[in-house]
Design a protein around this motif. Structure first.
Motif, PDB file in Angstrom:
ATOM      1  N   ARG A 124       0.831  -1.195   0.000  1.00 53.51           N
ATOM      2  CA  ARG A 124       0.000   0.000   0.000  1.00 53.51           C
ATOM      3  C   ARG A 124       0.868   1.248   0.000  1.00 53.51           C
ATOM      4  N   ASP A 125       0.742   2.083  -1.010  1.00 52.98           N
ATOM      5  CA  ASP A 125       1.564   3.284  -1.109  1.00 52.98           C
ATOM      6  C   ASP A 125       0.891   4.231  -2.101  1.00 52.98           C
ATOM      7  N   LEU A 126      -0.117   4.915  -1.596  1.00 52.08           N
ATOM      8  CA  LEU A 126      -0.891   5.831  -2.446  1.00 52.08           C
ATOM      9  C   LEU A 126       0.004   6.908  -3.057  1.00 52.08           C
ATOM     10  N   ALA A 127       0.947   7.435  -2.248  1.00 51.28           N
ATOM     11  CA  ALA A 127       1.793   8.541  -2.719  1.00 51.28           C
ATOM     12  C   ALA A 127       2.592   8.126  -3.957  1.00 51.28           C
ATOM     13  N   THR A 128       3.217   6.947  -3.900  1.00 49.67           N
ATOM     14  CA  THR A 128       4.021   6.493  -5.034  1.00 49.67           C
ATOM     15  C   THR A 128       3.117   6.143  -6.218  1.00 49.67           C
ATOM     16  N   GLY A 129       1.963   5.537  -5.931  1.00 51.94           N
ATOM     17  CA  GLY A 129       1.008   5.250  -7.004  1.00 51.94           C
ATOM     18  C   GLY A 129       0.643   6.512  -7.768  1.00 51.94           C
ATOM     19  N   ARG A 130       0.433   7.615  -7.042  1.00 52.05           N
ATOM     20  CA  ARG A 130       0.082   8.877  -7.699  1.00 52.05           C
ATOM     21  C   ARG A 130       1.246   9.436  -8.523  1.00 52.05           C
ATOM     22  N   VAL A 131       2.464   9.318  -8.010  1.00 54.91           N
ATOM     23  CA  VAL A 131       3.628   9.800  -8.764  1.00 54.91           C
ATOM     24  C   VAL A 131       3.707   9.077 -10.110  1.00 54.91           C
ATOM     25  N   VAL A 132       3.576   7.738 -10.076  1.00 51.09           N
ATOM     26  CA  VAL A 132       3.675   6.939 -11.291  1.00 51.09           C
ATOM     27  C   VAL A 132       2.494   7.255 -12.221  1.00 51.09           C
ATOM     28  N   HIS A 133       1.299   7.341 -11.642  1.00 45.61           N
ATOM     29  CA  HIS A 133       0.085   7.513 -12.445  1.00 45.61           C
ATOM     30  C   HIS A 133       0.105   8.841 -13.212  1.00 45.61           C
ATOM     31  N   PHE A 134       0.492   9.915 -12.546  1.00 50.11           N
ATOM     32  CA  PHE A 134       0.433  11.227 -13.210  1.00 50.11           C
ATOM     33  C   PHE A 134       1.543  11.386 -14.235  1.00 50.11           C
ATOM     34  N   PHE A 135       2.702  10.759 -13.986  1.00 47.13           N
ATOM     35  CA  PHE A 135       3.758  10.806 -15.000  1.00 47.13           C
ATOM     36  C   PHE A 135       3.257  10.140 -16.284  1.00 47.13           C
ATOM     37  N   PHE A 136       2.730   8.930 -16.155  1.00 47.64           N
ATOM     38  CA  PHE A 136       2.309   8.217 -17.360  1.00 47.64           C
ATOM     39  C   PHE A 136       0.995   8.773 -17.906  1.00 47.64           C
ATOM     40  N   GLY A 137       0.246   9.471 -17.069  1.00 42.30           N
ATOM     41  CA  GLY A 137      -0.929  10.190 -17.570  1.00 42.30           C
ATOM     42  C   GLY A 137      -0.527  11.236 -18.603  1.00 42.30           C
ATOM     43  N   TRP A 138       0.530  11.988 -18.272  1.00 41.96           N
ATOM     44  CA  TRP A 138       1.045  12.978 -19.225  1.00 41.96           C
ATOM     45  C   TRP A 138       1.552  12.299 -20.497  1.00 41.96           C
ATOM     46  N   ILE A 139       2.234  11.146 -20.335  1.00 42.40           N
ATOM     47  CA  ILE A 139       2.741  10.413 -21.503  1.00 42.40           C
ATOM     48  C   ILE A 139       1.560   9.999 -22.394  1.00 42.40           C
ATOM     49  N   LEU A 140       0.492   9.509 -21.757  1.00 42.19           N
ATOM     50  CA  LEU A 140      -0.685   9.069 -22.511  1.00 42.19           C
ATOM     51  C   LEU A 140      -1.301  10.234 -23.296  1.00 42.19           C
ATOM     52  N   VAL A 141      -1.443  11.368 -22.627  1.00 38.18           N
ATOM     53  CA  VAL A 141      -2.035  12.535 -23.283  1.00 38.18           C
ATOM     54  C   VAL A 141      -1.167  12.988 -24.453  1.00 38.18           C
ATOM     55  N   GLY A 142       0.152  13.073 -24.215  1.00 39.60           N
ATOM     56  CA  GLY A 142       1.072  13.515 -25.264  1.00 39.60           C
ATOM     57  C   GLY A 142       1.051  12.577 -26.459  1.00 39.60           C
ATOM     58  N   THR A 143       1.050  11.274 -26.184  1.00 43.06           N
ATOM     59  CA  THR A 143       1.082  10.293 -27.263  1.00 43.06           C
ATOM     60  C   THR A 143      -0.207  10.318 -28.066  1.00 43.06           C
TER      61      THR A 143
END
Lengths: 292, 265
Positions: A124-143
């Motif tokens: 359980r690590d919400l903070a790290t999950g959010r770091v990973v999620h928002f980074f790849f969220g930007w990648i998804l949007v850009g792609t």
């Protein structure tokens, strides 16, 4: 060869001719495809981590704690037979011990929504999950932006993704062919393929991005219409989850179809662009990209 | 040509192997990302700065969070995080027992005049009441009415010096424990959020005073951010040039534990 159509094979002599090797996937299609593989993998696993912080879905603006507007709830409870994991979907309760609500070993059970093997990080690590999620969220949007622009310019969107009246007419026949595992390998996609890619690229990916944005308090202030379109923040969160399920379903069917249709040929086309089409397909013109 | 095909075959084989190892990796191969100061994590965290810049560019500084109708208040405000600092903070327990008679909200740091307000003084100032949706970082939402003094008024009375870039909110509650000693909760915001018209020092919740479990006597509401940016039990509002000297230097208790500082998404 796995990519030979079965009905042609039955009628043709044993040493039937190969179809032409055609240039089918542009560099934009191939690049964005593999970036999405990477990004969606991390988005899914970090997303399940984030979801585990509050494993319930609701309809409306808020989450009902003193009233019930939940459509899905995962948890664990003590029963006479010891602790059990449960999932409540639309009021129907299911025992999901081992996978949802309670997982891990019998000696050291984890009381989490989705099990550790499905989340990043595994604990359980919400903070790290959010770091990973928002980074790849930007990648998804850009792609998606790159793909949309390239596909508008090179005609991929209109030629291969948008269903024309003819595709709709051929859809039942194509569905029947797919059900019998008879695949045609042409220059463009079959109607069912177009429909699947249309749903993913034009419906699910934009939906998952917009419902993600609709959960942002700052974006709620800036674009109040966005959250209204989805019917409230908690409904947007539920739709974000549903879009995820749609993408996972697509992934399963997609992998199955690649395996059934000839994994070597399919993988080659997504890496090099070249695709062994069915016999009878018009070869590339010398002016265009050809297999040489 | 033969070489080319071999290379292609090799490439295809390698990528298939790579993809399957990626799929099998879900277990704990990425747990290193949880380590603070891991270079990969540091890189991924840069996306948070991008989000902050993008949201500030897209959403005007004065744009309001949606306010709801009275009828949307369908339940009490769900308490979360610290809900009773009386348990471990002697000073706070004494304050509650005195009915917050000895409470002072101080405005300090890079200001022209340091200020200090009793709860009664705050309640006698012009107030703002707003029915807004509280969005917890965990994913749930709850609609409630918050009443308090606009922070901008307190900041204007103290006079913010030009050098000030951030506001740090110091709180009574102490969280954590175990091997490390409990840490004091604190938060921070930029001046845009501090001066936002809906940013209030809230002393009222729904129809009554702010209860202990929701942050009595004063909780800061920053309505365009997640719940952890709404510090409870606030006693000091400090204007600073940098928040690096507090806690682990990330700008808040939860930020020190890995949350993003801006908290707008």
């Amino acid at each position: 060869m796995t990519d030979q159509p079965i009905d042609a094979a039955a009628a043709a002599p044993p040493q039937q001719p190969k179809g032409p090797l055609i240039y089918r996937q542009s560099v934009f299609t191939r690049l964005t495809h593999w970036v999405w593989v990477l990004a969606l993998f991390f988005l899914l696993l970090s997303g399940l981590q984030i979801w585990n912080a509050h494993p319930a879905l609701y309809i409306g603006q808020q989450s009902g704690f003193e009233f019930d507007n939940a459509v899905l709830r995962i948890g664990a409870e003590n029963t006479d037979a010891g602790p059990r994991g449960y999932t409540i979907l639309f009021g129907q309760k299911f025992d999901t011990t081992g996978v949802l609500g309670m997982s891990g070993s019998a000696a050291r059970p984890d009381y989490v929504g989705f099990p550790g093997w499905a989340t990043i990080p595994s604990v359980r690590d919400l903070a790290t999950g959010r770091v990973v999620h928002f980074f790849f969220g930007w990648i998804l949007v850009g792609t998606l932006a790159v793909w949309l622009l390239a596909s508008l310019v090179n005609g991929h969107l209109w030629r291969d993704i948008i269903l024309k009246p003819r595709d709709l007419r051929d859809l039942p026949r194509d569905l029947w062919a797919h059900l019998r595992f008879r695949f045609r390998h042409g220059r463009s996609y079959t109607p069912l393929q177009k429909l699947a890619y249309f749903i993913v690229l034009v419906v699910l990916l934009p939906l998952v991005i917009l419902t993600g944005l609709a959960m942002s308090p700052t974006m709620n202030a800036g674009w109040p219409w966005l959250i209204e379109v989805f019917g409230g923040r908690q409904t947007a969160r539920t739709l974000h989850f549903v879009a995820m399920l749609g993408l996972v379903l697509f992934f399963v069917v997609h992998i199955a179809m690649v395996l059934l249709a000839g994994p070597f040929n399919e993988l080659r086309s997504m890496l090099t662009g070249y695709y062994r089409a069915s016999p009878g397909t018009e070869p590339d013109t010398p002016k265009g990209r050809s297999n040489g | 040509m033969a070489d080319l095909i071999l290379n292609r075959r090799r490439l295809i084989g390698l990528s298939a192997a790579g993809a399957s190892s990626l799929l099998l990796a879900g277990c704990n191969q990425f747990d290193f990302l949880a380590r603070r100061n891991d270079p990969v994590r540091d890189f991924l965290e840069r996306a948070n700065q991008l989000t902050y810049s993008a949201q500030r560019a897209l959403v005007g500084d004065q744009v309001l969070a949606r306010e709801f109708a009275e009828s949307e208040i369908r339940q009490g405000q769900r308490p979360n995080g610290s809900t009773d600092p009386r348990q471990n903070v002697e000073e706070y327990r004494a304050l509650v027992e005195s009915g917050f008679a000895g409470y002072r909200l101080r405005v300090t740091g890079l200001v022209e005049t340091e200020k200090s307000y009793t709860l009664a003084e705050l309640m006698n100032m012009p107030s703002r009441s707003q029915i807004t949706r509280h969005d917890c970082v965990e994913g749930w939402s709850c609609i409630a009415r918050w009443t308090g003094v606009p922070l901008a008024r307190l900041l204007d009375e103290a006079g913010v010096k030009p050098a000030a870039k951030f506001v740090v909110y110091h709180c009574y509650d102490r969280l954590g424990g175990g091997l490390s000693a409990p840490e004091a909760y604190y938060e921070s915001s930029d001046l845009i959020d501090a001066f936002h018209p809906q940013t209030i020092c809230a002393y009222g919740l729904n129809t009554g005073p702010l209860p202990v479990e929701n942050g009595a006597p004063v909780r800061i509401r920053i309505e365009r951010a997640l719940g952890y940016k709404q510090p409870k039990y606030v006693h000091t509002i400090e204007l600073v040039e940098s928040f690096a000297q507090y806690g682990l230097g990330q700008g808040g208790y939860w930020e020190d534990h890995g949350y993003d500082w801006y908290g707008g998404i």
